[in-house]
Write a protein that holds these residues in place. Sequence first.
Motif, PDB file in Angstrom:
ATOM      1  N   ASN A 169      30.911  20.635  -5.418  1.00 45.29           N
ATOM      2  CA  ASN A 169      29.545  19.701  -5.924  1.00 45.29           C
ATOM      3  C   ASN A 169      29.184  20.516  -7.035  1.00 45.29           C
ATOM      4  O   ASN A 169      29.163  21.698  -7.407  1.00 45.29           O
ATOM      5  N   ILE A 170      29.206  19.628  -8.324  1.00 47.55           N
ATOM      6  CA  ILE A 170      29.087  19.807  -9.605  1.00 47.55           C
ATOM      7  C   ILE A 170      27.492  19.480  -9.796  1.00 47.55           C
ATOM      8  O   ILE A 170      27.176  18.561  -9.525  1.00 47.55           O
ATOM      9  N   TYR A 171      26.990  20.275 -10.962  1.00 49.06           N
ATOM     10  CA  TYR A 171      25.613  20.097 -11.225  1.00 49.06           C
ATOM     11  C   TYR A 171      25.615  20.494 -12.553  1.00 49.06           C
ATOM     12  O   TYR A 171      26.388  21.356 -13.117  1.00 49.06           O
ATOM     13  N   GLY A 172      24.142  20.355 -13.496  1.00 50.24           N
ATOM     14  CA  GLY A 172      24.218  20.803 -14.470  1.00 50.24           C
ATOM     15  C   GLY A 172      23.344  20.091 -15.579  1.00 50.24           C
ATOM     16  O   GLY A 172      23.027  18.985 -15.183  1.00 50.24           O
ATOM     17  N   PRO A 173      22.953  20.126 -16.690  1.00 46.95           N
ATOM     18  CA  PRO A 173      22.239  19.563 -17.656  1.00 46.95           C
ATOM     19  C   PRO A 173      22.831  18.267 -17.836  1.00 46.95           C
ATOM     20  O   PRO A 173      24.206  18.281 -18.100  1.00 46.95           O
ATOM     21  N   GLY A 174      22.312  17.108 -17.903  1.00 46.71           N
ATOM     22  CA  GLY A 174      23.158  15.879 -18.177  1.00 46.71           C
ATOM     23  C   GLY A 174      23.402  15.205 -16.583  1.00 46.71           C
ATOM     24  O   GLY A 174      23.696  14.042 -16.326  1.00 46.71           O
ATOM     25  N   ASP A 175      22.896  15.685 -15.609  1.00 47.57           N
ATOM     26  CA  ASP A 175      23.104  15.349 -14.139  1.00 47.57           C
ATOM     27  C   ASP A 175      22.116  13.946 -14.077  1.00 47.57           C
ATOM     28  O   ASP A 175      21.186  13.559 -14.731  1.00 47.57           O
ATOM     29  N   ASN A 176      22.547  13.256 -12.976  1.00 52.30           N
ATOM     30  CA  ASN A 176      21.829  12.154 -12.577  1.00 52.30           C
ATOM     31  C   ASN A 176      20.746  12.421 -11.649  1.00 52.30           C
ATOM     32  O   ASN A 176      20.911  12.902 -10.719  1.00 52.30           O
ATOM     33  N   PHE A 177      19.271  12.138 -12.185  1.00 52.92           N
ATOM     34  CA  PHE A 177      18.196  12.554 -11.157  1.00 52.92           C
ATOM     35  C   PHE A 177      17.501  11.201 -10.564  1.00 52.92           C
ATOM     36  O   PHE A 177      16.632  11.234 -10.283  1.00 52.92           O
ATOM     37  N   ASP A 178      18.225  10.138 -10.459  1.00 53.48           N
ATOM     38  CA  ASP A 178      17.859   8.900  -9.825  1.00 53.48           C
ATOM     39  C   ASP A 178      17.879   9.173  -8.424  1.00 53.48           C
ATOM     40  O   ASP A 178      18.996   9.429  -8.005  1.00 53.48           O
ATOM     41  N   LEU A 179      16.684   9.028  -7.618  1.00 53.33           N
ATOM     42  CA  LEU A 179      16.635   9.403  -6.300  1.00 53.33           C
ATOM     43  C   LEU A 179      17.339   8.454  -5.308  1.00 53.33           C
ATOM     44  O   LEU A 179      17.844   8.873  -4.180  1.00 53.33           O
ATOM     45  N   GLU A 180      17.798   7.357  -6.079  1.00 59.15           N
ATOM     46  CA  GLU A 180      18.593   6.388  -5.029  1.00 59.15           C
ATOM     47  C   GLU A 180      20.256   6.688  -5.283  1.00 59.15           C
ATOM     48  O   GLU A 180      21.001   6.194  -4.437  1.00 59.15           O
ATOM     49  N   SER A 181      20.627   7.501  -6.318  1.00 54.97           N
ATOM     50  CA  SER A 181      21.867   7.446  -6.415  1.00 54.97           C
ATOM     51  C   SER A 181      22.501   8.751  -6.687  1.00 54.97           C
ATOM     52  O   SER A 181      23.607   9.092  -7.003  1.00 54.97           O
ATOM     53  N   SER A 182      21.478   9.658  -6.729  1.00 54.85           N
ATOM     54  CA  SER A 182      21.877  11.225  -7.243  1.00 54.85           C
ATOM     55  C   SER A 182      22.456  12.082  -6.205  1.00 54.85           C
ATOM     56  O   SER A 182      22.339  11.815  -5.021  1.00 54.85           O
ATOM     57  N   HIS A 183      23.147  13.008  -6.643  1.00 61.24           N
ATOM     58  CA  HIS A 183      23.706  14.030  -5.629  1.00 61.24           C
ATOM     59  C   HIS A 183      22.407  15.004  -4.988  1.00 61.24           C
ATOM     60  O   HIS A 183      21.402  14.926  -5.674  1.00 61.24           O
ATOM     61  N   VAL A 184      22.872  15.853  -4.136  1.00 63.78           N
ATOM     62  CA  VAL A 184      21.681  16.412  -3.558  1.00 63.78           C
ATOM     63  C   VAL A 184      20.670  17.582  -4.508  1.00 63.78           C
ATOM     64  O   VAL A 184      19.500  17.650  -4.314  1.00 63.78           O
ATOM     65  N   LEU A 185      21.542  18.237  -5.330  1.00 60.92           N
ATOM     66  CA  LEU A 185      20.901  19.345  -6.113  1.00 60.92           C
ATOM     67  C   LEU A 185      19.768  18.507  -7.125  1.00 60.92           C
ATOM     68  O   LEU A 185      18.170  18.996  -6.971  1.00 60.92           O
ATOM     69  N   PRO A 186      20.262  17.773  -7.958  1.00 60.78           N
ATOM     70  CA  PRO A 186      19.331  17.266  -8.838  1.00 60.78           C
ATOM     71  C   PRO A 186      18.250  16.457  -8.035  1.00 60.78           C
ATOM     72  O   PRO A 186      16.988  16.241  -8.470  1.00 60.78           O
ATOM     73  N   ALA A 187      18.730  15.558  -6.901  1.00 58.13           N
ATOM     74  CA  ALA A 187      17.533  15.096  -6.309  1.00 58.13           C
ATOM     75  C   ALA A 187      16.568  15.873  -5.632  1.00 58.13           C
ATOM     76  O   ALA A 187      15.318  15.614  -5.716  1.00 58.13           O
ATOM     77  N   LEU A 188      16.990  17.230  -5.269  1.00 58.17           N
ATOM     78  CA  LEU A 188      15.949  18.404  -4.795  1.00 58.17           C
ATOM     79  C   LEU A 188      15.133  18.742  -6.139  1.00 58.17           C
ATOM     80  O   LEU A 188      13.848  18.921  -5.717  1.00 58.17           O
ATOM     81  N   ILE A 189      15.685  18.839  -7.106  1.00 55.54           N
ATOM     82  CA  ILE A 189      14.634  19.244  -8.348  1.00 55.54           C
ATOM     83  C   ILE A 189      13.821  18.186  -8.542  1.00 55.54           C
ATOM     84  O   ILE A 189      12.483  18.378  -8.589  1.00 55.54           O
ATOM     85  N   ARG A 190      14.032  17.000  -8.557  1.00 53.83           N
ATOM     86  CA  ARG A 190      13.127  15.715  -8.978  1.00 53.83           C
ATOM     87  C   ARG A 190      12.020  15.508  -7.782  1.00 53.83           C
ATOM     88  O   ARG A 190      10.893  15.677  -8.022  1.00 53.83           O
ATOM     89  N   ARG A 191      12.450  15.957  -6.595  1.00 53.21           N
ATOM     90  CA  ARG A 191      11.691  15.788  -5.487  1.00 53.21           C
ATOM     91  C   ARG A 191      10.642  16.600  -5.362  1.00 53.21           C
ATOM     92  O   ARG A 191       9.326  16.704  -5.235  1.00 53.21           O
ATOM     93  N   PHE A 192      11.010  17.986  -5.720  1.00 51.75           N
ATOM     94  CA  PHE A 192       9.852  19.219  -5.883  1.00 51.75           C
ATOM     95  C   PHE A 192       9.084  19.208  -7.062  1.00 51.75           C
ATOM     96  O   PHE A 192       7.980  19.423  -7.053  1.00 51.75           O
ATOM     97  N   HIS A 193       9.813  18.489  -8.093  1.00 54.18           N
ATOM     98  CA  HIS A 193       9.072  18.487  -9.477  1.00 54.18           C
ATOM     99  C   HIS A 193       7.766  17.418  -9.002  1.00 54.18           C
ATOM    100  O   HIS A 193       6.676  17.741  -9.517  1.00 54.18           O
ATOM    101  N   GLU A 194       8.021  16.478  -8.857  1.00 50.68           N
ATOM    102  CA  GLU A 194       7.307  15.445  -8.429  1.00 50.68           C
ATOM    103  C   GLU A 194       6.282  15.604  -7.351  1.00 50.68           C
ATOM    104  O   GLU A 194       4.911  15.444  -7.243  1.00 50.68           O
ATOM    105  N   ALA A 195       6.487  16.590  -6.218  1.00 51.65           N
ATOM    106  CA  ALA A 195       5.615  17.124  -5.360  1.00 51.65           C
ATOM    107  C   ALA A 195       4.679  17.986  -5.714  1.00 51.65           C
ATOM    108  O   ALA A 195       3.436  17.681  -5.627  1.00 51.65           O
ATOM    109  N   LYS A 196       5.182  18.921  -6.828  1.00 52.02           N
ATOM    110  CA  LYS A 196       4.329  19.976  -7.462  1.00 52.02           C
ATOM    111  C   LYS A 196       3.361  19.001  -8.297  1.00 52.02           C
ATOM    112  O   LYS A 196       2.058  19.417  -8.417  1.00 52.02           O
TER     113      LYS A 196
END
Length: 315
Positions: A169-196
């Motif tokens: 599983n690859i991650y890093g700057p420039g990843d896809n953060f769209d919740l409909e199509s992203s992988h688990v790590l960027p999705a978690l980053i966005r979910r927690f950011h928006e929840a905060k």
Amino acid sequence: MEDLLATPARVYVAGHRGLVGAAVTRCLMSHGHEPLGLTRSELDLRDAGATAAVLRETRPDAVVLAAARVGGIMANSSHPVPFIEDNLRIQLSVISAAHAAGVRRLLFLGSSCIYPRLAPQPIREEALLTGPLEPTNEPYALAKIAGIVQVRSYRRQYGTSYICAMPTNIYGPGDNFDLESSHVLPALIRRFHEAKRDGLDEVVLWGSGAPRREFLHVDDLAEACVTLLRRYDDDMPVNVGCGEDLTIRQLARQVGEIVGYRGRITFDATKPDGTPRKLLDVSRMTALGWKPRIPLREGIASTYAAWLSGAGKSQ
């Protein structure tokens, strides 16, 4: 050890604007090579004729096939057709065009999801095609397996110096953060950011949280790609990972801490987990003198910071 990629080399990076392709492009430049590439609007890699014309005109010394249709469990489950058809078309187009243009070296990037769902851990390259695949990403996995067989076939029939790498599983700057199509790590980053941001008391995540996953920063993968182009020439795919994993529950807690989310993290076990574990045996890769350098916590923090400085500013 003979260097199989003379410096400077002209390297066509298919998918050079994507997460992996952009990192490979940066890495090639840092090693004194000349990366080449066209955007999706300039060249549809599914178009075999157009792709053949570009490689015939540019005559690169090597090709890195990093272009692919990718996504997480939700995207794979909802849209299986493009995950098999687009990837098959891209692979058939690029690999055959490279051979027709006389390209000497080619690196095809697959995925750890090619291995059987219940493969012995850590997974060795020899486990390929020894058992059933994970149903949630079977179309994508089968396309990637076809790419491996295509590369092997060119080696066998034409003696080409083409190789395959299977990243975790690859991650890093420039990843896809769209919740409909992203992988688990960027999705978690966005979910927690928006929840905060929204002051939510709870974040509910898919699955049980028990599956274990291995994560590798994209810049470490890029260094591995250059190492493989320089030092590896065999028909056996090479696993690329860090050799360590953690549960999705542990990952979620770590991401939540980095983002600064202080609410509850719960899991909806009625949703699919995917493969129970995908830890790669990376001994073949490390024997070439490569090892990852970016720890997971540091990599998550830099990825979050990069997203905040870009699209995340408006979130």
